[in-house]
Design a protein around this motif. Structure first.
Motif, short mmCIF file in Angstrom:
data_model
loop_
_atom_site.label_atom_id
_atom_site.label_comp_id
_atom_site.label_asym_id
_atom_site.label_seq_id
_atom_site.Cartn_x
_atom_site.Cartn_y
_atom_site.Cartn_z
N ALA A 65 8.70 12.94 2.59
CA ALA A 65 8.02 12.31 3.73
C ALA A 65 7.60 10.88 3.39
N LEU A 66 7.14 10.65 2.17
CA LEU A 66 6.74 9.31 1.76
C LEU A 66 7.93 8.37 1.65
N LEU A 67 9.06 8.91 1.25
CA LEU A 67 10.24 8.07 1.07
C LEU A 67 10.94 7.77 2.40
N ALA A 86 2.54 2.37 9.58
CA ALA A 86 3.84 2.25 8.92
C ALA A 86 4.72 3.46 9.21
N PHE A 87 4.11 4.63 9.30
CA PHE A 87 4.89 5.85 9.53
C PHE A 87 5.33 5.96 10.99
N GLY A 115 7.42 18.28 -3.30
CA GLY A 115 8.71 17.70 -2.95
C GLY A 115 8.79 17.34 -1.48
N ALA A 116 8.23 18.18 -0.61
CA ALA A 116 8.26 17.90 0.83
C ALA A 116 7.48 16.64 1.16
N MET A 162 0.82 -1.21 0.00
CA MET A 162 0.00 0.00 0.00
C MET A 162 0.86 1.27 0.00
N LEU A 163 1.96 1.24 0.76
CA LEU A 163 2.83 2.41 0.82
C LEU A 163 3.49 2.68 -0.53
N TRP A 164 3.88 1.63 -1.23
CA TRP A 164 4.48 1.81 -2.56
C TRP A 164 3.46 2.38 -3.55
N ALA A 165 2.22 1.93 -3.45
CA ALA A 165 1.18 2.48 -4.33
C ALA A 165 0.95 3.96 -4.04
N LEU A 166 0.99 4.31 -2.75
CA LEU A 166 0.82 5.71 -2.38
C LEU A 166 1.96 6.57 -2.92
N ARG A 167 3.18 6.04 -2.84
CA ARG A 167 4.33 6.77 -3.38
C ARG A 167 4.19 6.97 -4.89
N ALA A 168 3.78 5.91 -5.58
CA ALA A 168 3.60 6.01 -7.04
C ALA A 168 2.52 7.03 -7.38
#
Length: 276
Positions: free
Chosen positions: A49-51, A108-109, A44-45, A1-7
């Motif tokens: 944060a996501l990365l 996760a965060f 960018g901020a 789910m986190l990778w999908a959010l980043r994408a």
């Protein structure tokens, strides 16, 4: 789910950029430049944060993702509801929904800030705060960030300087208030469990393993001390082998409301705590 959010966030310039451009068509060049600079900075901020999932990153995400939706709504009102605006609305609404309503993302965060064998799991936001205070704080914080620079870009010097000064103070307090909500969790440590809630409790409570008699769903008629903040969702109860002073009350039972009660009970069982 986190990778999908980043994408999904990486695609924001492509999905939301055209709508913002349409909304700024009639604005002056300085306003367009400042608005574009702020949009790229915010994007960018949030990407950083996501990365780098941390508790601070969660606060940035909870401010930035709904702000993207708000910008899409503004662009739709300014430029009309065309294909670009519909795509922007749908995309940002989906991202905001995942950020705000999928508890696994918040877990996760906050767990990203854990130390060693710790496991942090978020608590639900107190119910009364969801009925306006959280939303108003968020709106005031976002407005504080953007109002001053845009007014100065529009050459409204006096109002712009005042908005910049007031906005700096408002943003400071707003971010701090929202960050306190990100710092609410139950953390499993090798010695037992710690309830960390600066909003409802004010101080962390440590319950060693030997002090926990049982952990499970609370009965509807439970008389345990309630530190859920009247949060919505399933309430869990910790039963202790001895009394402890909680909010000036001596008690051997405590109610709290985790964002993912099932996952929390599975983690408790895995760590050898008595789950009922």
């Amino acid at each position: 789910m986190l990778w999908a959010l980043r994408a999904g966030w990486l695609a924001i310039p492509l999905t939301v950029g055209p709508a913002i451009a349409h909304g700024l068509d009639s604005a002056s060049t300085p306003v367009q430049v400042v608005a574009a600079a702020m949009a790229w900075t915010a994007w960018g901020a949030v990407l950083v944060a996501l990365l780098v999932p941390r508790t601070v990153s969660l606060t940035a995400l909870r401010i930035g993702a709904p702000a993207a939706l708000a910008v899409s709504i503004w662009a739709s009102g300014r430029g009309g509801l065309g294909i670009a605006e519909i795509v922007a609305l749908a995309w940002t609404a989906a991202i905001s929904g995942v950020v705000l309503f999928v508890p696994a993302i918040a877990d996760a965060f906050v767990d990203g800030s854990s130390y060693g064998p710790e496991r942090r799991m978020t608590l639900r936001v107190p119910g009364p705060l969801l009925l306006g205070p959280v939303e108003l704080t968020w709106a005031g914080t976002v407005t504080a960030f953007v109002a001053g620079p845009l007014l100065l870009a529009a050459k409204l010097w006096v109002v712009g300087v005042l908005a910049l000064a007031v906005g700096a103070v408002t943003a400071w307090f707003g971010v701090r208030a929202l960050h306190r909500l990100s710092r609410r969790w139950l953390v499993f440590v090798p010695a037992g469990i710690v309830l960390h809630d600066p909003v409802v409790l004010g101080e962390a409570l440590l319950f060693p393993k030997g002090m926990v008699r049982a952990l499970g769903p609370a009965a509807p008629d439970s008389t345990a001390v309630d530190v859920t903040g009247r949060a919505l969702g399933l309430v869990l109860e910790v039963q202790l082998t001895q009394t402890s002073k909680i909010r000036s009350v001596d008690t051997d039972r405590l109610l709290f409301s985790p964002a993912r009660p099932g996952a929390l009970l599975r983690e408790a069982r895995k760590r050898g705590l008595p789950v009922v």
